[in-house]
Design an enzyme around this catalytic site. Structure first.
Site, PDB file in Angstrom:
ATOM      1  N   GLY A  99       0.070   5.105  -1.348  1.00 22.44           N
ATOM      2  CA  GLY A  99      -0.928   6.110  -0.561  1.00 22.44           C
ATOM      3  C   GLY A  99      -0.376   7.216   0.249  1.00 22.44           C
ATOM      4  O   GLY A  99       0.855   7.585   0.217  1.00 22.44           O
ATOM      5  N   GLN A 100      -1.045   7.947   1.253  1.00 24.54           N
ATOM      6  CA  GLN A 100      -0.702   9.088   1.861  1.00 24.54           C
ATOM      7  C   GLN A 100       0.521   8.773   2.763  1.00 24.54           C
ATOM      8  O   GLN A 100       1.597   9.597   2.654  1.00 24.54           O
ATOM      9  CB  GLN A 100      -1.940   9.821   2.523  1.00 24.54           C
ATOM     10  CG  GLN A 100      -1.637  11.132   3.020  1.00 24.54           C
ATOM     11  CD  GLN A 100      -2.496  11.446   4.209  1.00 24.54           C
ATOM     12  OE1 GLN A 100      -3.654  10.744   4.677  1.00 24.54           O
ATOM     13  NE2 GLN A 100      -2.520  12.669   4.466  1.00 24.54           N
ATOM     14  N   TYR A 129     -15.079   1.063   8.732  1.00 25.59           N
ATOM     15  CA  TYR A 129     -13.769   1.146   8.814  1.00 25.59           C
ATOM     16  C   TYR A 129     -13.531   0.892  10.282  1.00 25.59           C
ATOM     17  O   TYR A 129     -12.527   0.584  10.639  1.00 25.59           O
ATOM     18  CB  TYR A 129     -13.738   2.660   8.426  1.00 25.59           C
ATOM     19  CG  TYR A 129     -12.127   3.132   8.599  1.00 25.59           C
ATOM     20  CD1 TYR A 129     -10.970   2.537   7.858  1.00 25.59           C
ATOM     21  CD2 TYR A 129     -11.709   4.075   9.475  1.00 25.59           C
ATOM     22  CE1 TYR A 129      -9.701   2.883   8.083  1.00 25.59           C
ATOM     23  CE2 TYR A 129     -10.490   4.478   9.681  1.00 25.59           C
ATOM     24  CZ  TYR A 129      -9.587   4.037   8.752  1.00 25.59           C
ATOM     25  OH  TYR A 129      -8.298   4.323   8.987  1.00 25.59           O
ATOM     26  N   ASP A 131       2.067  -2.207  -4.170  1.00 26.43           N
ATOM     27  CA  ASP A 131       0.865  -1.228  -4.278  1.00 26.43           C
ATOM     28  C   ASP A 131       0.080  -2.132  -5.477  1.00 26.43           C
ATOM     29  O   ASP A 131       0.631  -2.771  -6.315  1.00 26.43           O
ATOM     30  CB  ASP A 131       0.833   0.020  -4.550  1.00 26.43           C
ATOM     31  CG  ASP A 131      -0.423   0.787  -4.176  1.00 26.43           C
ATOM     32  OD1 ASP A 131      -0.440   1.588  -3.059  1.00 26.43           O
ATOM     33  OD2 ASP A 131      -1.494   0.507  -4.801  1.00 26.43           O
ATOM     34  N   GLY A 158       0.850  -1.194   0.041  1.00 25.47           N
ATOM     35  CA  GLY A 158      -0.088  -0.068  -0.017  1.00 25.47           C
ATOM     36  C   GLY A 158       0.812   1.201  -0.022  1.00 25.47           C
ATOM     37  O   GLY A 158       0.568   2.283   0.670  1.00 25.47           O
ATOM     38  N   LYS A 181     -10.938  -1.927  12.028  1.00 24.52           N
ATOM     39  CA  LYS A 181      -9.900  -1.554  12.614  1.00 24.52           C
ATOM     40  C   LYS A 181      -9.997  -2.188  14.031  1.00 24.52           C
ATOM     41  O   LYS A 181      -9.160  -2.583  14.347  1.00 24.52           O
ATOM     42  CB  LYS A 181      -9.739   0.023  12.890  1.00 24.52           C
ATOM     43  CG  LYS A 181      -9.252   0.577  11.502  1.00 24.52           C
ATOM     44  CD  LYS A 181      -7.835   0.158  10.961  1.00 24.52           C
ATOM     45  CE  LYS A 181      -7.476   0.708   9.871  1.00 24.52           C
ATOM     46  NZ  LYS A 181      -6.277   0.450   9.213  1.00 24.52           N
TER      47      LYS A 181
HETATM   48  P1  NAD Z   1      -4.543   5.520   1.246  1.00 25.91           P
HETATM   49  O1  NAD Z   1      -5.801   5.181   0.864  1.00 25.91           O
HETATM   50  O2  NAD Z   1      -3.700   6.985   0.961  1.00 25.91           O
HETATM   51  O3  NAD Z   1      -3.462   4.257   0.709  1.00 25.91           O
HETATM   52  C1  NAD Z   1      -3.844   2.967   0.639  1.00 25.91           C
HETATM   53  C2  NAD Z   1      -2.979   2.409  -0.426  1.00 25.91           C
HETATM   54  O4  NAD Z   1      -3.434   1.055  -0.473  1.00 25.91           O
HETATM   55  C3  NAD Z   1      -3.363   2.856  -1.944  1.00 25.91           C
HETATM   56  O5  NAD Z   1      -2.190   3.410  -2.525  1.00 25.91           O
HETATM   57  C4  NAD Z   1      -4.054   1.829  -2.597  1.00 25.91           C
HETATM   58  O6  NAD Z   1      -3.714   1.786  -4.140  1.00 25.91           O
HETATM   59  C5  NAD Z   1      -3.524   0.405  -1.876  1.00 25.91           C
HETATM   60  N1  NAD Z   1      -4.295  -0.481  -2.127  1.00 25.91           N
HETATM   61  C6  NAD Z   1      -5.615  -0.375  -1.875  1.00 25.91           C
HETATM   62  N2  NAD Z   1      -5.854  -1.755  -2.176  1.00 25.91           N
HETATM   63  C7  NAD Z   1      -4.889  -2.683  -2.174  1.00 25.91           C
HETATM   64  C8  NAD Z   1      -4.530  -4.157  -2.653  1.00 25.91           C
HETATM   65  N3  NAD Z   1      -5.795  -5.102  -2.655  1.00 25.91           N
HETATM   66  N4  NAD Z   1      -3.626  -4.529  -2.538  1.00 25.91           N
HETATM   67  C9  NAD Z   1      -2.608  -3.547  -2.298  1.00 25.91           C
HETATM   68  N5  NAD Z   1      -2.535  -2.334  -2.164  1.00 25.91           N
HETATM   69  C10 NAD Z   1      -3.755  -1.843  -2.386  1.00 25.91           C
HETATM   70  O7  NAD Z   1      -4.370   5.263   2.751  1.00 25.91           O
HETATM   71  P2  NAD Z   1      -3.280   6.021   3.822  1.00 25.91           P
HETATM   72  O8  NAD Z   1      -3.774   7.323   4.403  1.00 25.91           O
HETATM   73  O9  NAD Z   1      -1.732   5.902   3.360  1.00 25.91           O
HETATM   74  O10 NAD Z   1      -3.394   4.874   5.074  1.00 25.91           O
HETATM   75  C11 NAD Z   1      -2.529   3.838   5.375  1.00 25.91           C
HETATM   76  C12 NAD Z   1      -2.956   2.883   6.493  1.00 25.91           C
HETATM   77  O11 NAD Z   1      -3.116   3.999   7.865  1.00 25.91           O
HETATM   78  C13 NAD Z   1      -4.478   2.364   6.453  1.00 25.91           C
HETATM   79  O12 NAD Z   1      -4.636   1.247   7.202  1.00 25.91           O
HETATM   80  C14 NAD Z   1      -5.465   3.560   6.941  1.00 25.91           C
HETATM   81  O13 NAD Z   1      -6.419   2.984   7.753  1.00 25.91           O
HETATM   82  C15 NAD Z   1      -4.329   3.935   8.231  1.00 25.91           C
HETATM   83  N6  NAD Z   1      -4.661   5.203   8.720  1.00 25.91           N
HETATM   84  C16 NAD Z   1      -4.503   6.570   8.158  1.00 25.91           C
HETATM   85  C17 NAD Z   1      -4.836   7.687   8.302  1.00 25.91           C
HETATM   86  C18 NAD Z   1      -4.679   8.838   7.851  1.00 25.91           C
HETATM   87  O14 NAD Z   1      -5.043  10.018   8.207  1.00 25.91           O
HETATM   88  N7  NAD Z   1      -4.258   8.935   6.574  1.00 25.91           N
HETATM   89  C19 NAD Z   1      -5.214   7.810   9.711  1.00 25.91           C
HETATM   90  C20 NAD Z   1      -5.506   6.716  10.611  1.00 25.91           C
HETATM   91  C21 NAD Z   1      -5.137   5.496   9.925  1.00 25.91           C
END
Ligand code: NAD
Length: 361
Positions: free
Chosen positions: A56-57, A188, A79, A53, A192
């Site tokens: 992502g962000q 969600y 990813d 993943g 979690k």
């Molecule tokens: P995001 O949505 O920006 O990135 C998720 C990535 O996972 C994407 O690049 C997507 O292409 C990839 N993905 C989706 N399905 C997939 C699959 N089947 N196989 C492989 N890759 C796949 O999410 P994020 O913000 O980077 O968050 C990452 C983690 O942190 C998540 O578990 C999220 O719940 C957790 N989180 C994030 C935040 C936040 O504010 N960003 C806050 C709390 C928890």
């Protein structure tokens, strides 16, 4: 004195033996030992860190940070999609992986035999409410695949992020403690919470060294957010610089726990490098950053962009999600167990966001 050697392979063993000789030598003679580093960390070339993943962000920032520490070749970014610009630019291995495809994932574990795995692939809160079953499937099945393969391939450490979304309307809203009523009402949130229970279960039953943080809403300038309830706190900066105004989907007085990305990445790496016996929580640690409302954030932005204006949309489904979440978090376990301390307060974060974004937007 050499306090700690982080071992990961045979070369580390050799280094450890040499250090042992050196220490014996220094105790048998009058050789001054206090010039030695207090903390010696040996990050071996054979360390293999798989980030799933990575586009992502969080992933784009975490991969860069890990490559800075362990070297580009040691960190395998992966990813579902081809690499985003930031990952394309940084050298290092990249794999297309679908965490739901067991054969594909197994092949990647076989190919790299990772020593550490970071699982970031998930569907976040707001998108999860639009596709509840898809979110449950990815967030649960993806995690179970990674936990199972981590046991099979004897992965040394696994990181999987939880969220403040594990709390619900009956959880205390202010300084929400580590242990309290948890009744999340989003897919969600309960994916979690279930994930936290699985992580603790794999630690207890199979001895898998799983570590986790309940991230607050994360704010960074290097990547766009992926569909969460706190995304407004990133979009607002882009709009402030582009147009000078922003319509917030959350109401003016909606306080939520947030954190600057630099702090979140530092917390993640600090937790992952903490000695195993100091990690007393194997579900997920509360993690606090900065709590603020959209109005307070707008006021801080106005100090830099005096003409900036914020309006409020009303009637957005994300408001109900935000109202069920804590307003601030008590992270005393993280402070006590592995010395967590945030660096960015609201003014420092706003300044850093605007300085970095002004050349990009
Ligand atoms: P995001 O949505 O920006 O990135 C998720 C990535 O996972 C994407 O690049 C997507 O292409 C990839 N993905 C989706 N399905 C997939 C699959 N089947 N196989 C492989 N890759 C796949 O999410 P994020 O913000 O980077 O968050 C990452 C983690 O942190 C998540 O578990 C999220 O719940 C957790 N989180 C994030 C935040 C936040 O504010 N960003 C806050 C709390 C928890």
């Amino acid at each position: 004195m050499v306090e700690e050697v982080v071992k990961c392979c045979k070369c580390c063993k050799v280094i450890e033996i040499l250090l042992g000789f050196f220490q014996t030598f220094t105790t048998l003679t009058t050789f001054p030992t206090n010039f030695l580093p207090l903390r010696f960390t040996w990050n071996c070339m054979s360390e293999k860190i798989l980030v799933i993943g990575a586009n992502g962000q969080i992933g784009t920032e975490l991969v860069a940070a890990l490559r800075g520490i362990y070297g580009s070749e040691a960190v395998i970014a992966s990813d579902l999609k081809s690499p985003v610009y930031a990952l394309k630019k940084s050298s290092g291995p990249y794999e297309i992986v679908n965490v739901l495809d067991k054969d594909n994932l197994h092949h990647i574990f076989e190919k790299y035999n990772p020593t550490q795995v970071y699982l970031l692939a998930a569907i976040l809160s707001a998108v999860g409410e639009q596709k509840p079953k898809v979110a449950w499937d990815l967030n649960m099945t993806g995690l179970l695949h990674v936990l199972d393969f981590s046991v099979e391939f004897k992965v040394e450490k696994v990181f999987w992020p939880s969220s403040i979304a594990v709390f619900g309307p009956h959880s205390p809203q202010h300084e929400t403690p580590q242990y309290c009523v948890m009744d999340p009402n989003t897919v969600y949130g309960f994916s979690k919470l279930a994930g936290e229970r699985w992580c603790e279960y794999y630690f207890t039953k199979y001895g898998l060294d799983v570590r986790s943080l309940r991230y607050p809403g994360l704010i960074g300038w290097r990547a766009n957010p992926g569909g969460g309830t706190t995304d407004y706190a990133v979009h607002i900066f882009h709009q402030a610089l582009k147009t000078g105004n922003y319509e917030s989907f959350l109401s003016a007085d909606t306080a939520l726990p947030m954190m600057y990305m630099d702090d979140a990445i530092r917390a993640t790496i600090t937790l992952m490098n903490a000695p195993a016996d100091e990690v007393t929580i194997r579900s997920a640690y509360n993690l606090a950053g900065i709590s603020f409302t959209p109005a307070q954030l707008a006021d801080e932005i106005k100090k830099h962009i005096p003409g900036f204006e914020i309006t409020y949309a009303g009637n957005d489904p994300r408001q109900a999600i935000a109202d069920s979440w804590p307003k601030s978090i008590d992270d005393s376990y993280a402070q006590k167990d592995w010395g967590w301390k945030q660096e960015y307060d609201l003014p420092k974060m706003v300044e850093d966001m605007l300085v970095n974004l002004q050349d990009i937007v």
